[in-house]
Design a protein around this motif. Structure first.
Motif, PDB file in Angstrom:
ATOM      1  N   GLY A  26      -0.853 -13.242   7.534  1.00 12.23           N
ATOM      2  CA  GLY A  26      -0.165 -13.215   6.242  1.00 12.23           C
ATOM      3  C   GLY A  26      -0.612 -12.042   5.384  1.00 12.23           C
ATOM      4  N   TRP A  27      -1.915 -11.794   5.343  1.00 10.15           N
ATOM      5  CA  TRP A  27      -2.411 -10.667   4.541  1.00 10.15           C
ATOM      6  C   TRP A  27      -2.032  -9.320   5.142  1.00 10.15           C
ATOM      7  CZ3 TRP A  27      -3.167 -10.547  -0.268  1.00 10.15           C
ATOM      8  CH2 TRP A  27      -3.606 -11.667  -0.954  1.00 10.15           C
ATOM      9  N   MET A  28      -1.992  -9.221   6.466  1.00  8.46           N
ATOM     10  CA  MET A  28      -1.543  -7.962   7.079  1.00  8.46           C
ATOM     11  C   MET A  28      -0.102  -7.667   6.660  1.00  8.46           C
ATOM     12  SD  MET A  28      -3.155  -7.609  10.884  1.00  8.46           S
ATOM     13  CE  MET A  28      -3.004  -9.283  11.447  1.00  8.46           C
ATOM     14  N   ILE A  29       0.741  -8.678   6.690  1.00  7.31           N
ATOM     15  CA  ILE A  29       2.136  -8.508   6.276  1.00  7.31           C
ATOM     16  C   ILE A  29       2.202  -8.097   4.807  1.00  7.31           C
ATOM     17  CG2 ILE A  29       4.306  -9.760   5.887  1.00  7.31           C
ATOM     18  CD1 ILE A  29       3.563 -11.371   8.487  1.00  7.31           C
ATOM     19  N   GLN A  30       1.366  -8.733   3.966  1.00 10.01           N
ATOM     20  CA  GLN A  30       1.323  -8.384   2.543  1.00 10.01           C
ATOM     21  C   GLN A  30       0.951  -6.918   2.341  1.00 10.01           C
ATOM     22  OE1 GLN A  30       2.910 -10.945   1.347  1.00 10.01           O
ATOM     23  NE2 GLN A  30       1.531 -11.177  -0.354  1.00 10.01           N
ATOM     24  N   PHE A  31      -0.063  -6.459   3.047  1.00 12.88           N
ATOM     25  CA  PHE A  31      -0.522  -5.086   2.847  1.00 12.88           C
ATOM     26  C   PHE A  31       0.494  -4.067   3.348  1.00 12.88           C
ATOM     27  CE2 PHE A  31      -4.740  -7.129   2.288  1.00 12.88           C
ATOM     28  CZ  PHE A  31      -4.945  -6.684   0.991  1.00 12.88           C
ATOM     29  N   ILE A  32       1.296  -4.431   4.340  1.00  9.40           N
ATOM     30  CA  ILE A  32       2.395  -3.547   4.754  1.00  9.40           C
ATOM     31  C   ILE A  32       3.377  -3.408   3.593  1.00  9.40           C
ATOM     32  CG2 ILE A  32       4.426  -3.374   6.264  1.00  9.40           C
ATOM     33  CD1 ILE A  32       2.616  -4.691   8.466  1.00  9.40           C
ATOM     34  N   GLY A  33       3.709  -4.505   2.958  1.00 10.06           N
ATOM     35  CA  GLY A  33       4.611  -4.464   1.803  1.00 10.06           C
ATOM     36  C   GLY A  33       4.053  -3.616   0.677  1.00 10.06           C
ATOM     37  N   HIS A  34       2.764  -3.725   0.431  1.00 15.63           N
ATOM     38  CA  HIS A  34       2.167  -2.934  -0.652  1.00 15.63           C
ATOM     39  C   HIS A  34       2.046  -1.462  -0.289  1.00 15.63           C
ATOM     40  CE1 HIS A  34       1.623  -5.730  -3.878  1.00 15.63           C
ATOM     41  NE2 HIS A  34       1.429  -6.657  -2.957  1.00 15.63           N
ATOM     42  N   TYR A  35       2.047  -1.137   0.993  1.00 19.32           N
ATOM     43  CA  TYR A  35       2.134   0.270   1.405  1.00 19.32           C
ATOM     44  C   TYR A  35       3.467   0.835   0.910  1.00 19.32           C
ATOM     45  CZ  TYR A  35       3.269   4.249   4.330  1.00 19.32           C
ATOM     46  OH  TYR A  35       3.670   5.491   4.764  1.00 19.32           O
ATOM     47  N   TYR A  36       4.554   0.114   1.154  1.00 18.32           N
ATOM     48  CA  TYR A  36       5.866   0.562   0.686  1.00 18.32           C
ATOM     49  C   TYR A  36       5.955   0.580  -0.832  1.00 18.32           C
ATOM     50  CZ  TYR A  36       7.606   0.381   5.440  1.00 18.32           C
ATOM     51  OH  TYR A  36       7.803   0.607   6.782  1.00 18.32           O
ATOM     52  N   GLU A  37       5.315  -0.382  -1.459  1.00 14.55           N
ATOM     53  CA  GLU A  37       5.310  -0.447  -2.923  1.00 14.55           C
ATOM     54  C   GLU A  37       4.559   0.739  -3.515  1.00 14.55           C
ATOM     55  OE1 GLU A  37       6.458  -1.888  -6.431  1.00 14.55           O
ATOM     56  OE2 GLU A  37       6.776  -3.150  -4.683  1.00 14.55           O
ATOM     57  N   GLY A  38       3.524   1.191  -2.792  1.00 13.83           N
ATOM     58  CA  GLY A  38       2.698   2.271  -3.314  1.00 13.83           C
ATOM     59  C   GLY A  38       1.762   1.786  -4.418  1.00 13.83           C
ATOM     60  N   ARG A  39       1.483   0.495  -4.420  1.00 19.43           N
ATOM     61  CA  ARG A  39       0.637  -0.094  -5.450  1.00 19.43           C
ATOM     62  C   ARG A  39      -0.180  -1.232  -4.849  1.00 19.43           C
ATOM     63  NH1 ARG A  39       2.433  -1.994 -11.524  1.00 19.43           N
ATOM     64  NH2 ARG A  39       0.299  -2.115 -12.260  1.00 19.43           N
ATOM     65  N   LYS A  40      -1.390  -1.395  -5.359  1.00 21.39           N
ATOM     66  CA  LYS A  40      -2.272  -2.454  -4.856  1.00 21.39           C
ATOM     67  C   LYS A  40      -1.723  -3.830  -5.223  1.00 21.39           C
ATOM     68  CE  LYS A  40      -5.106  -2.040  -8.976  1.00 21.39           C
ATOM     69  NZ  LYS A  40      -6.367  -1.620  -9.519  1.00 21.39           N
ATOM     70  N   PRO A  41      -2.181  -4.871  -4.524  1.00 22.98           N
ATOM     71  CA  PRO A  41      -1.756  -6.230  -4.869  1.00 22.98           C
ATOM     72  C   PRO A  41      -2.185  -6.621  -6.284  1.00 22.98           C
ATOM     73  CG  PRO A  41      -2.745  -6.180  -2.683  1.00 22.98           C
ATOM     74  CD  PRO A  41      -2.990  -4.829  -3.301  1.00 22.98           C
ATOM     75  N   ALA A  42      -1.383  -7.448  -6.918  1.00 21.64           N
ATOM     76  CA  ALA A  42      -1.611  -7.855  -8.312  1.00 21.64           C
ATOM     77  C   ALA A  42      -2.944  -8.564  -8.502  1.00 21.64           C
ATOM     78  CB  ALA A  42      -0.465  -8.750  -8.784  1.00 21.64           C
ATOM     79  N   PHE A  43      -3.372  -9.354  -7.518  1.00 28.19           N
ATOM     80  CA  PHE A  43      -4.588 -10.139  -7.705  1.00 28.19           C
ATOM     81  C   PHE A  43      -5.835  -9.276  -7.839  1.00 28.19           C
ATOM     82  CE2 PHE A  43      -5.028  -9.644  -3.133  1.00 28.19           C
ATOM     83  CZ  PHE A  43      -6.398  -9.604  -2.941  1.00 28.19           C
ATOM     84  N   LEU A  44      -5.752  -8.007  -7.438  1.00 34.34           N
ATOM     85  CA  LEU A  44      -6.909  -7.126  -7.591  1.00 34.34           C
ATOM     86  C   LEU A  44      -7.163  -6.784  -9.057  1.00 34.34           C
ATOM     87  CD1 LEU A  44      -6.456  -4.783  -4.505  1.00 34.34           C
ATOM     88  CD2 LEU A  44      -8.084  -6.674  -4.779  1.00 34.34           C
ATOM     89  N   ASP A  45      -6.133  -6.906  -9.888  1.00 35.43           N
ATOM     90  CA  ASP A  45      -6.289  -6.691 -11.331  1.00 35.43           C
ATOM     91  C   ASP A  45      -6.369  -8.006 -12.099  1.00 35.43           C
ATOM     92  OD1 ASP A  45      -6.322  -3.913 -11.231  1.00 35.43           O
ATOM     93  OD2 ASP A  45      -4.139  -3.767 -11.362  1.00 35.43           O
TER      94      ASP A  45
END
Length: 174
Positions: free
Chosen positions: A110-129
């Motif tokens: 699940g997290w690998m899939i999430q990080f692929i999406g954030h690669y396209y987004e060009g922004r880190k995941p929201a929970f990091l902030d």
């Protein structure tokens, strides 16, 4: 306490690329199921045939929070959490290696899939902030799905007013 619009808008600001949103449709439920599965093993008995577990306790807390934010989304999230718990309970009873394989496997994938999406987004995941992003992520997925189905237009408009519309053009970050 932040409102539904506050929470969804903050989270949506990190999720404006449609490919990232699609990865969340897949990855977030996998992560949720993994967490529920892992927490369902931590049991201390049963009440009226329902196993009392950390997964149940956390599910109740999450369901109450979602209902306080918005009753319609909250009731849907409650049903979703109940279904995940119903699936997780027999998984938690598996031998340790199988239980961990399901729980940790779903979590990692699940997290690998999430990080692929954030690669396209060009922004880190929201929970990091904002750690609340971990709780709002599942609600965001339900809200985005409702928007895609043409539901809750006023919520969608309020969220997009603050976070901007979903980008229509898809281009990989440089």
């Amino acid at each position: 306490m932040k409102t539904l619009i506050d929470q969804l808008s903050n989270y949506a600001a990190y999720h404006r690329d449609p490919r990232n949103i699609v990865t969340h449709y897949i990855g977030v439920p996998m992560i949720m199921q993994a967490v529920v599965t892992l927490l369902a093993r931590l049991r201390w008995g049963a009440f009226a045939g329902v196993p009392l577990s950390l997964a149940l306790l956390m599910g109740i807390v999450a369901a109450v929070y979602y209902c306080v934010l918005d009753i319609r989304y909250g009731l849907f999230m409650t049903a979703l959490l109940a279904a995940m718990l119903a699936l997780a309970t027999p998984m938690a009873a598996l031998p340790t290696a199988q239980w961990l394989a399901w729980g940790l496997g779903l979590f990692a994938l699940g997290w690998m899939i999430q990080f692929i999406g954030h690669y396209y987004e060009g922004r880190k995941p929201a929970f990091l902030d904002d750690v609340m992003g971990l709780a709002i992520g599942p609600l965001f997925v339900v809200a985005e799905l409702s928007f895609a189905l043409g539901l809750r237009k006023s919520v969608q408009a309020a969220v997009e007013l603050r976070s901007g519309p979903v980008r229509r053009r898809q281009s990989a970050p440089a």
